[in-house]
Enzyme design. Sequence first.
Site, PDB file in Angstrom:
ATOM      1  N   TYR A 149       0.844  -1.202   0.000  1.00  0.00           N
ATOM      2  CA  TYR A 149       0.000   0.000   0.000  1.00  0.00           C
ATOM      3  C   TYR A 149       0.879   1.251   0.000  1.00  0.00           C
ATOM      4  O   TYR A 149       0.691   2.172  -0.791  1.00  0.00           O
ATOM      5  CB  TYR A 149      -0.906  -0.021   1.238  1.00  0.00           C
ATOM      6  N   LYS A 153       1.098   4.124  -3.055  1.00  0.00           N
ATOM      7  CA  LYS A 153       0.891   5.566  -2.900  1.00  0.00           C
ATOM      8  C   LYS A 153       2.157   6.340  -3.297  1.00  0.00           C
ATOM      9  O   LYS A 153       2.081   7.450  -3.802  1.00  0.00           O
ATOM     10  CB  LYS A 153       0.472   5.913  -1.461  1.00  0.00           C
TER      11      LYS A 153
END
Length: 319
Positions: A149, A153
Site C-alpha cells: 500500500y 501511494k
Amino acid sequence: MKALVTGGAGFIGSHLVESLLDRGDEVWVIDDLSTGRFENIAHLESHPKFHYTIDTILDERVVADATSKSDVVFHLAAAVGVAYIIDNPLKSLETNIKGTEIVLQHANEGKKMVVIFSTSEIYGKANSQPCKETDDRILGTTTISRWGYSSSKAIDEFLALAYHREKKLPVVIVRCFNTCGTRQTGQYGMVIPRFVKQALLDHPLTVYGDGKQTRCFCDVSDVVRGVLGLVEEPAANGEVFNLGSDEETSIEELAERIKELTASVSSVDYIPYDKAYEQGFEDMRRRVPDLTKIRTTIGYEPQVSLQELLERVVAHFKR
Ligand code: UDP
C-alpha cells in the site's frame, strides 16, 4: 471553480464536497462505493451544483468526461485503511496505481490541476520523528501487504511529479496523517471510530500491541481547510506537503480518554498485532508530521484539538 472529486462519497471526500459547494463551486463526484457510502452524499443530491456518477475511476470514459468538465481534480479515490488493504491487496494496488494513472492522463489532456491525496504511510516505519517531506522512506519486506500500500501511494506521487516535470501538469501532493471525524467508519481498521463504538456499547476496547505506539489525529475540517488553502497558493504547485495535526497521543491514552468521554465501563484488551492483522505485521511506534512546510507556505494551523475531535465523533456515534 468546477471541481471533480474522485472518492467524493468517502469520509474525507464528502466533507471536501460540502465545503466546495458551500463556497459556491460546482462539483462532480466519481465514487464506486467500495469504501465510500452513498449516505455520505445523499443529503446533497438535490443541490443544483452537485453531480455524481457511481462508477469506478478505472473506467476511462467516466474519468475523461468528468475531467473535461472540471478546472481542478481532487483525487481521493483509493483503497484505504490498514484492515482493508490487508484483506484486499490486489484491488488496493490496482485502484491506487492504475486509477491514479488514468486520472492524471485525462487531467493532463486539459492541463487541469490535480491534487493527489497521499498518506503518511509513505514514510513506512521511519524511526526519526517528526517526519519531514524530504525524509527517507523505510519499508519492510514485500510479503507484508502494508508495504505494498505504501509503495502504491509512492508510485502515485512519482507519477504526479513526473507529469508535473515532463508535461507541466499542475499538481499538489498532500500526505495526510491520521485523519478523523464524523462519517469515518471503523470497518476498515481506523482506531477512533472503533474505540468510540466499542466504548458506547460497553464492549472491550481493542488496543493492538502494547498501546504505547503514538499517532496524531487531525479533524477532517482542518484537512479540508489545508487542502483548499494549498490549491489557491501558486507556490504549492509541484510540491509535496504533510497535512495533519502534531498533537501526539499514545493509543493506550486514547482508549482511556474515549472511555472517560463516553462514561463507559468497557475493559481495555491488549491484542497482539499478529492476531489483529496478519503474521509479521509491523506498526510504527511513533508517527508525527513535521508541519513546517505547510505552515510557512499557507499559514496552516490545525484548529481542532484531539479533545474536541473526540467529542465530535462521540456525538456523531450517539446520534
Ligand atoms: N489500533 C488499535 N486498535 C484498533 C485499531 C487500531 O490499537 O482497534 C491501533 C493501530 O495498530 C495503530 C493505531 O491504532 O497503531 C492507529 O491505527 P489506524 O488504523 O487508525 O491508523 P494507522 O496509523 O495504523 O494508519
